[in-house]
Design a protein around this motif. Sequence first.
Motif, mmCIF file in Angstrom:
data_model
loop_
_atom_site.group_PDB
_atom_site.id
_atom_site.type_symbol
_atom_site.label_atom_id
_atom_site.label_comp_id
_atom_site.label_asym_id
_atom_site.label_seq_id
_atom_site.Cartn_x
_atom_site.Cartn_y
_atom_site.Cartn_z
ATOM 1 N N PRO A 69 -36.567 4.764 -43.269
ATOM 2 C CA PRO A 69 -36.364 3.769 -44.333
ATOM 3 C C PRO A 69 -36.525 4.486 -45.504
ATOM 4 C CG PRO A 69 -38.452 3.518 -42.986
ATOM 5 C CD PRO A 69 -37.950 4.555 -42.368
ATOM 6 N N ALA A 70 -35.915 3.814 -46.392
ATOM 7 C CA ALA A 70 -36.131 4.316 -47.912
ATOM 8 C C ALA A 70 -37.453 4.288 -48.373
ATOM 9 C CB ALA A 70 -35.386 3.227 -48.797
ATOM 10 N N SER A 71 -38.288 3.241 -47.912
ATOM 11 C CA SER A 71 -39.585 3.174 -48.378
ATOM 12 C C SER A 71 -40.672 4.351 -47.775
ATOM 13 C CB SER A 71 -40.277 1.795 -47.742
ATOM 14 O OG SER A 71 -40.204 1.712 -46.359
ATOM 15 N N ALA A 72 -40.185 5.140 -46.802
ATOM 16 C CA ALA A 72 -40.775 6.236 -46.470
ATOM 17 C C ALA A 72 -40.440 7.508 -46.899
ATOM 18 C CB ALA A 72 -40.852 6.189 -44.762
ATOM 19 N N LEU A 73 -39.659 7.536 -47.651
ATOM 20 C CA LEU A 73 -39.064 8.785 -48.220
ATOM 21 C C LEU A 73 -39.966 9.505 -48.965
ATOM 22 C CD1 LEU A 73 -35.243 8.239 -48.835
ATOM 23 C CD2 LEU A 73 -36.380 9.667 -46.994
ATOM 24 N N PRO A 74 -40.665 8.738 -50.048
ATOM 25 C CA PRO A 74 -41.687 9.359 -51.033
ATOM 26 C C PRO A 74 -42.483 10.231 -50.298
ATOM 27 C CG PRO A 74 -41.161 7.290 -51.738
ATOM 28 C CD PRO A 74 -40.314 7.275 -50.532
ATOM 29 N N ALA A 75 -42.995 9.913 -49.361
ATOM 30 C CA ALA A 75 -44.012 10.799 -48.352
ATOM 31 C C ALA A 75 -43.626 11.880 -47.784
ATOM 32 C CB ALA A 75 -44.682 9.983 -47.244
ATOM 33 N N HIS A 76 -42.327 12.402 -48.045
ATOM 34 C CA HIS A 76 -41.790 13.442 -47.483
ATOM 35 C C HIS A 76 -40.739 14.193 -48.440
ATOM 36 C CE1 HIS A 76 -43.141 12.336 -43.466
ATOM 37 N NE2 HIS A 76 -42.444 10.950 -43.696
ATOM 38 N N LEU A 77 -40.965 13.849 -49.593
ATOM 39 C CA LEU A 77 -40.380 14.678 -50.827
ATOM 40 C C LEU A 77 -41.607 15.064 -52.104
ATOM 41 C CD1 LEU A 77 -37.262 12.340 -51.375
ATOM 42 C CD2 LEU A 77 -37.251 14.631 -50.326
#
Length: 292
Positions: free
Chosen positions: A169-177
Amino acid sequence: MPRTAKVAPRVSVDDAKSASANYHAHALTRGLALLELLADGPQPLTLIDFHARTGLPKSTLVRLLSVLTDAEYVVRVDERPAFRLGHKVLRLSTAYVSSLDLTVAAGPYLRQLAVASGYTANLGLLDGSQVLHVCVEEPPRPIRFMAYTGSRDDTYCTALGKALMAALPASALPAHLPAAEPYSRRTDSTITTHDEMRRELARTARRGYAYDDNEGSVGVRCLAVPVVVDGETVAAVSVSGPAAELSPDRHEPFVDQLHASAAKLAADVDVVAALRIVHRSLLPTRGGTNTP
């Protein structure tokens, strides 16, 4: 005259077993079937539950459960009677887990892919803003992309990273970028912003595979697809090779090979169990955990 509803016939636990099995093998098979019922949960199960689910006579169930209880694989919890799994099952499961080696379990599938495609095959997991290469197999050719089991790379400039992030989900992306923009530019083709990456992940999800177009290293292209188990992405598998050989007009056969390999990996219970063990060993990300 009112019609009565048809009741599906009860299937006996013996129906799928060989008629040639001798008495002791038959009893062992039945006992293991009872343990599998308890493992499927919820626990505890009563004698009536076992009878309804197996079709075995209650007298037979009493004998089997008595043996399993004496051996401490099953525990009787009340007078109905009802039963749950015992501590001996944990010993077996611990021994199974300790025997798993992901490179051994997944290696044959990766080797098959590397030989069939002619490119380096790689199985990867998300580990924060990096991809962890958990199994790598190289093709039998002198010119090939070099990678090593246990090595890591950034998510944002790899096909493995894109294939894994496209399922989030979009909300989880910051943790992996990367936390800050612009991302470190590895080549002229590297994606360097959150907005650009979100658009790329949307394209990845639509076409069903990820593409690294000279983004991590000049002269290297990579294709990747997710490994999906019960609707959940547990890993990604890729092939990497010379850019001239992996141009967009040549993707289709390699994507087909990747999907076939991903399906085989997802269907192998040892591979999936080993992947989940590795997931639990990874450190929490900035926004949560890596455990699937």
